[in-house]
Enzyme design. Structure first.
Site, PDB file in Angstrom:
ATOM      1  N   GLU A 236      39.073  31.055  39.796  1.00  0.00           N
ATOM      2  CA  GLU A 236      37.639  31.070  39.440  1.00  0.00           C
ATOM      3  C   GLU A 236      37.131  29.784  38.790  1.00  0.00           C
ATOM      4  O   GLU A 236      36.511  29.819  37.727  1.00  0.00           O
ATOM      5  CB  GLU A 236      37.355  32.271  38.524  1.00  0.00           C
TER       6      GLU A 236
ATOM      7  N   GLU B 257      42.350  40.811  45.801  1.00  0.00           N
ATOM      8  CA  GLU B 257      42.029  41.786  44.745  1.00  0.00           C
ATOM      9  C   GLU B 257      41.072  42.847  45.293  1.00  0.00           C
ATOM     10  O   GLU B 257      40.078  43.204  44.670  1.00  0.00           O
ATOM     11  CB  GLU B 257      41.385  41.074  43.538  1.00  0.00           C
TER      12      GLU B 257
HETATM   13  C1  XIL Z   1      41.003  42.173  35.393  1.00  0.00           C
HETATM   14  C2  XIL Z   1      41.984  43.283  35.063  1.00  0.00           C
HETATM   15  O1  XIL Z   1      42.048  44.167  36.147  1.00  0.00           O
HETATM   16  C3  XIL Z   1      41.553  44.008  33.817  1.00  0.00           C
HETATM   17  O2  XIL Z   1      42.544  44.935  33.410  1.00  0.00           O
HETATM   18  C4  XIL Z   1      41.291  43.002  32.682  1.00  0.00           C
HETATM   19  O3  XIL Z   1      40.780  43.675  31.566  1.00  0.00           O
HETATM   20  C5  XIL Z   1      40.337  41.924  33.123  1.00  0.00           C
HETATM   21  O4  XIL Z   1      40.813  41.296  34.306  1.00  0.00           O
HETATM   22  N1  XIL Z   1      39.361  38.733  38.758  1.00  0.00           N
HETATM   23  C6  XIL Z   1      40.671  38.448  38.488  1.00  0.00           C
HETATM   24  C7  XIL Z   1      41.507  39.459  37.792  1.00  0.00           C
HETATM   25  O5  XIL Z   1      41.179  37.402  38.924  1.00  0.00           O
HETATM   26  O6  XIL Z   1      42.492  38.874  36.981  1.00  0.00           O
HETATM   27  C8  XIL Z   1      40.660  40.413  36.974  1.00  0.00           C
HETATM   28  O7  XIL Z   1      41.525  41.429  36.465  1.00  0.00           O
HETATM   29  C9  XIL Z   1      39.543  40.986  37.810  1.00  0.00           C
HETATM   30  C10 XIL Z   1      38.642  39.898  38.318  1.00  0.00           C
END
Ligand code: XIL
Length: 390
Positions: free
Chosen positions: A170, A275
């Site tokens: 990101e 994701e």
């Molecule tokens: C999220 C997790 O799922 C949560 O448990 C945590 O509180 C915050 O992060 N993008 C990403 C992930 O790259 O690492 C994030 O994961 C969700 C958005």
């Protein structure tokens, strides 16, 4: 792994089930499923797509430690790639300036080895979930020491032990410019290339990826391509790009996803969906900026008792359309990872609104396959049948 119904105990008018898993017993209230369905009954994602791409899931600390045998059984049945949901992020793995905590990260590596599942490290450099001391570093020299030390130590420790790393997560704004993060502020926009250079040196045989959300959208994609070209022009290795894929029901940007698969792979990169989940609840913004939140409000939590059929069908159709597209471009895609195993533990129950009941994945709160699961498996059968000319 199979779960066996052990005993049904009648308590007044209600009943509980005691389930035996190996030498462990777990107690389930009636109404909870007593059996993880067998692969023969349901099909398996990793089996269905074994000639196409890896099928991954994010694992939280409980799942890595196999605390719930039902989740453990499902993970082994369905997935052949895992990404730690949180435990490799800097705030956990590097909690003090000269303090590392590898306990859980070592456990996920051991888990991958034990079950022959590929581990994707997530993530070396990200502006969120940074430990407080790192956010407060003022001197540029100290920040450089933190940056290089973190990558060398963490990537070095798992060199040869994990399959891949999300090296930078990101780094971009929606318009494709560089996000104003602490990394940009202290190191300038070369920090992305430098992160890849350090990771490649520390872990020469691990695949290295750039990962972001909304980087299938035209402006952000263009920025992402500029970043990738810059890394390559510096003679630094990057192997792939991850599109996170946190999308919203009824609004899957299929056209932009397809365009992105084509454009990223034209750069010689592997493309991954890293994701994947599909939000079914109301939301007034897109993407997955973990720092963006909405106020709690009952109207934002309409499906506490379950999904109405029409929404369940829409979710299934959205997933099927996505997998049709993934299969069409399977030669360019190496992995599809869901952000969680089952609806009950999805992060979308707590973000961007706390305490909601969300339903974004292929398995429900009882670890049972949803209509979307069956549609995804069917998408593969249809794809093969069309290819054979049936
Ligand atoms: C999220 C997790 O799922 C949560 O448990 C945590 O509180 C915050 O992060 N993008 C990403 C992930 O790259 O690492 C994030 O994961 C969700 C958005």
């Amino acid at each position: 792994m199979k779960l066996f119904l052990h005993t049904k105990i009648i308590l007044g008018l209600s009943a509980i089930f005691v389930v035996q898993l190996g030498n462990q017993k777990i107690v389930l209230p009636e109404g909870c499923s007593t059996q993880t369905k067998s692969v023969a009954q349901t099909g398996s994602l990793k089996e269905s797509f074994k000639d196409d791409f890896l099928i991954g899931t994010a694992l939280n600390a409980d799942q890595i430690q196999e605390n719930d045998p039902r989740a453990a059984a499902l993970i082994q049945q369905q997935f052949n790639a895992i990404t730690p949901e949180n435990i490799m992020k800097a705030e956990i793995i590097h909690p003090g300036w000269d303090k590392y905590d590898f306990d859980m990260a070592d456990k996920i590596v051991a888990y991958g080895k034990k079950y022959n599942i590929k581990v994707n490290g997530h993530t070396l450099i990200w502006h969120s979930q940074l430990p407080a001391y790192a956010r407060n570093i003022k001197s540029i020299d100290s920040f450089k020491t933190f940056f290089a030390g973190h990558i060398n130590t963490v990537a070095g420790r798992y060199s040869g032990k994990i399959f891949s790393w999300d090296v930078v997560n990101e780094a971009l704004n929606e318009d494709g410019t560089m996000r104003k993060s602490i990394f940009l502020e202290h190191l300038g926009d070369n920090f992305v290339t430098e992160a890849f250079r350090l990771a490649a040196a520390a872990s020469p045989h691990t695949e290295l990826y750039y990962n972001d959300y909304n980087n299938e959208q035209p402006a952000k994609r263009a920025g992402c391509i500029v970043l990738i070209k810059k890394i390559k022009a510096a003679g630094v290795r990057i192997d792939g790009v991850g599109i996170q894929g946190h999308w919203h029901i009824g609004k899957i940007p299929l056209k932009e996803i397809e365009e992105s698969i084509l454009q990223y792979s034209a750069l010689g990169l592997k493309v991954m969906f890293t994701e994947l989940d599909i939000e079914v609840l109301p939301r007034n913004f897109s993407g997955a900026d973990v720092n963006q939140r909405m106020k709690e409000d009952a109207s934002l939590n309409p499906y506490v008792k379950g999904l109405p059929d029409s929404v369940q069908q829409q979710l299934a159709n959205d997933y099927a359309a996505l997998f049709d597209l993934f299969l069409k471009h399977k030669d360019k895609i190496t992995r599809i990872t869901f952000w969680g195993v089952d609806d009950g533990q999805s992060w979308l129950n707590g973000w961007p609104v706390r305490g909601r009941t969300n339903h974004p994945l292929l398995f429900d709160r009882n670890f049972q396959p949803k209509p979307a699961f069956y549609k995804v498996v069917e998408a593969k059968k249809n794809f093969d049948a069309t290819k054979k000319g049936f």
